[in-house]
Design an enzyme around this catalytic site. Structure first.
Site, PDB file in Angstrom:
ATOM      1  N   SER A 124       0.857  -1.184   0.000  1.00 36.26           N
ATOM      2  CA  SER A 124       0.000   0.000   0.000  1.00 36.26           C
ATOM      3  C   SER A 124       0.892   1.231   0.000  1.00 36.26           C
ATOM      4  CB  SER A 124      -0.897  -0.008   1.244  1.00 36.26           C
ATOM      5  OG  SER A 124      -1.652   1.184   1.314  1.00 36.26           O
ATOM      6  N   LYS A 153      -1.114  -1.103  -4.440  1.00 36.73           N
ATOM      7  CA  LYS A 153      -2.246  -0.197  -4.186  1.00 36.73           C
ATOM      8  C   LYS A 153      -1.688   1.197  -3.983  1.00 36.73           C
ATOM      9  CE  LYS A 153      -4.748   0.306   0.223  1.00 36.73           C
ATOM     10  NZ  LYS A 153      -5.556  -0.444   1.210  1.00 36.73           N
ATOM     11  N   LYS A 158      -2.740   5.162  -2.795  1.00 37.34           N
ATOM     12  CA  LYS A 158      -3.769   6.010  -2.203  1.00 37.34           C
ATOM     13  C   LYS A 158      -4.091   7.135  -3.175  1.00 37.34           C
ATOM     14  CE  LYS A 158      -4.059   4.130   1.986  1.00 37.34           C
ATOM     15  NZ  LYS A 158      -5.317   3.574   2.528  1.00 37.34           N
ATOM     16  N   ASP A 205      -7.054   3.359  -3.438  1.00 39.45           N
ATOM     17  CA  ASP A 205      -7.822   3.427  -2.182  1.00 39.45           C
ATOM     18  C   ASP A 205      -8.017   4.901  -1.835  1.00 39.45           C
ATOM     19  OD1 ASP A 205      -8.956   3.170   0.312  1.00 39.45           O
ATOM     20  OD2 ASP A 205      -7.257   2.134   1.249  1.00 39.45           O
ATOM     21  N   GLU A 260     -10.989   1.012  -3.942  1.00 34.54           N
ATOM     22  CA  GLU A 260     -11.324   0.733  -2.540  1.00 34.54           C
ATOM     23  C   GLU A 260     -11.925   1.968  -1.871  1.00 34.54           C
ATOM     24  OE1 GLU A 260      -7.976  -0.822  -0.365  1.00 34.54           O
ATOM     25  OE2 GLU A 260      -8.921  -0.537   1.582  1.00 34.54           O
ATOM     26  N   ASP A 309     -13.923  -1.153   2.570  1.00 31.83           N
ATOM     27  CA  ASP A 309     -13.015  -1.294   3.705  1.00 31.83           C
ATOM     28  C   ASP A 309     -13.744  -0.752   4.944  1.00 31.83           C
ATOM     29  OD1 ASP A 309     -11.050  -0.887   5.666  1.00 31.83           O
ATOM     30  OD2 ASP A 309      -9.633   0.157   4.383  1.00 31.83           O
ATOM     31  N   LYS A 315     -10.333  -6.420   7.487  1.00 30.93           N
ATOM     32  CA  LYS A 315      -9.310  -6.163   8.503  1.00 30.93           C
ATOM     33  C   LYS A 315      -9.814  -6.834   9.769  1.00 30.93           C
ATOM     34  CE  LYS A 315      -7.624  -1.880   6.514  1.00 30.93           C
ATOM     35  NZ  LYS A 315      -7.547  -0.415   6.596  1.00 30.93           N
ATOM     36  N   GLY A 329      -4.493  -4.179   6.090  1.00 31.23           N
ATOM     37  CA  GLY A 329      -3.524  -4.004   7.166  1.00 31.23           C
ATOM     38  C   GLY A 329      -3.736  -2.660   7.808  1.00 31.23           C
TER      39      GLY A 329
END
Ligand code: OSB
Ligand code: MG
Length: 384
Positions: free
Chosen positions: A151, A177, A179, A204, A229, A254, A278, A306
């Site tokens: 991430s 991934k 952000k 995400d 996401e 998420d 998660k 995570g």
């Protein structure tokens, strides 16, 4: 909605009997990140993790609460988790009751999944350690190599982002991934796609958009992303269903998913095609396994998220991914991505095919190094 006729993945676990707990401690550590981690909501520069330590008949087990000191990812914080664990959850833990009974007692406490997961994980790790078996064995799952995923937080420049993706690809991560946030999205994804046409890529947004951004978000369809996401806010399950109807790319939830019931509701209205589980956010490993099992029966992909955990929480996420239904690489990256020195003896490392081996040994496998915990401790208290 919930398929019948399939065996519950947690029936045997619910029958596990709790041992006597001689001592229970909460220890908060603060570990500096190697680099700041930025999301659309907040930038974190260190990990302040509340650990739980249980002692039973001379055996010690550690778990990690995935909350932060702040409520910028979830409503729970280290302070609320301490309150809920100390004043409500731990008093419900009694020797001789089963894990299923404990879950029933925990259900009287509304929400606070991260606090619940901290206690449940500590008990599972303790019991596995006492039996001399790895945590995944207690979960009833055989060992396997775990796929990896990185991430990448928000960066100040595209060059920095491209550098981070390049290092991830060179390391052999199975997916990347990145952000995104409003104003730092389509052009940044295009820059990555132009340079890395084939890397399995997802974004995400941590809830930065609203349905009014649907036309803008539809531009993401051109980049062959594996998923988007949590584009909309944590409370917007219905709105995600509307957005999913407008986008070709799969949506992944998420922050919106706190339980099996949330997952069932989201899937049934078409709010997502993928779920990021998660274990802390959904209240522990058992609920995680139930969600993944439900999703598997409905053709919905699940992966483990995570919370940039220390080696303790990281190991829990690794063991969880042996469970049925975890079909995609998760946010499970090398320790060095976050910390120079972790509090466990063995750092998470990718093998030469980008997989993560499960740490060997009873319980978590990874062992907490007490001196390293001591060095990083900012608060400690004995609850029992
Ligand atoms: O949204 O998945 C998220 C980290 C902190 C809070 C929220 C998120 C994340 C990550 C990092 O994306 C996951 C990890 O590497 O542990
Ligand atoms: Mg997320």
């Amino acid at each position: 909605m919930i398929p019948t006729g399939r065996l519950s993945p947690t029936a045997a676990l619910e029958a596990v009997v709790l041992p006597r707990i001689d001592h229970a401690d909460l220890v908060t550590v603060k570990l500096p990140f190697v680099a700041p981690f930025g999301t659309s909501v907040h930038v974190w520069t260190d990990k302040e993790a509340m650990l739980m330590r249980l002692e039973s008949g001379g055996v010690t087990a550690w778990s990690e609460c995935v909350s932060d000191p702040d409520p910028f990812y979830a409503y729970e914080t280290n302070t609320t988790a301490r309150h809920i664990i100390r004043d409500f959850l731990l008093p419900l833990v009694e020797p001789g009751i089963t894990l299923g009974e404990l879950e029933g007692r925990f259900r009287h406490v509304r929400g606070h999944g991260m606090a619940k997961a901290t206690v449940e994980n500590a008990l599972l790790i303790l019991i596995a350690t006492q039996r001399g078996i790895p945590l995944h064995g207690l979960l009833g799952r055989p060992a396997k190599r775990i796929p990896s995923g990185l991430s990448i937080g928000l960066k100040d420049t595209r060059e920095e982002l491209l550098g981070a993706v390049e290092r991830a690809v060179a390391k052999g991560y199975h997916r990347v991934k990145m952000k995104v946030r409003k104003g730092q999205d389509v052009d940044w994804v295009r820059a990555v796609r132009d340079r890395f046409p084939d890397v399995p890529l997802m974004v995400d947004a941590n809830g930065d958009y609203t349905l009014a951004d649907a036309d803008h978000l539809r531009q993401l369809d051109q980049f062959n992303l594996t998923m988007v996401e949590q584009p909309l806010s944590y409370s917007d399950i219905i709105e995600h269903a509307s957005l999913q109807r407008e986008l070709k790319t799969a949506l992944c939830l998420d922050e919106s998913i706190h339980s099996l019931a949330d997952a069932a509701a989201a899937i049934s209205i078409g709010a997502c095609r993928v779920i990021n589980v998660k274990q802390g956010r959904v209240g522990g490993l058992l609920e995680s396994m139930r969600i993944a099992h439900l999703a598997a029966g409905l053709g919905i992909d699940v992966w483990s998220g995570g919370m940039d955990e220390t080696g303790v929480g990281r190991a829990v996420n690794i063991h969880l991914q042996t469970a049925e239904g975890f079909t995609l690489p998760g946010d499970t990256s090398e320790t060095a991505n976050y910390f120079d020195e972790d509090i466990v003896d063995q750092p998470v490392l990718l093998d030469d095919e980008g997989f993560i081996p499960i740490p060997e040994g009873p319980g978590l496998g990874a062992r907490v190094v007490p001196e390293r915990v001591l060095k990083r401790t900012i608060r400690a208290e004995r609850l029992r």
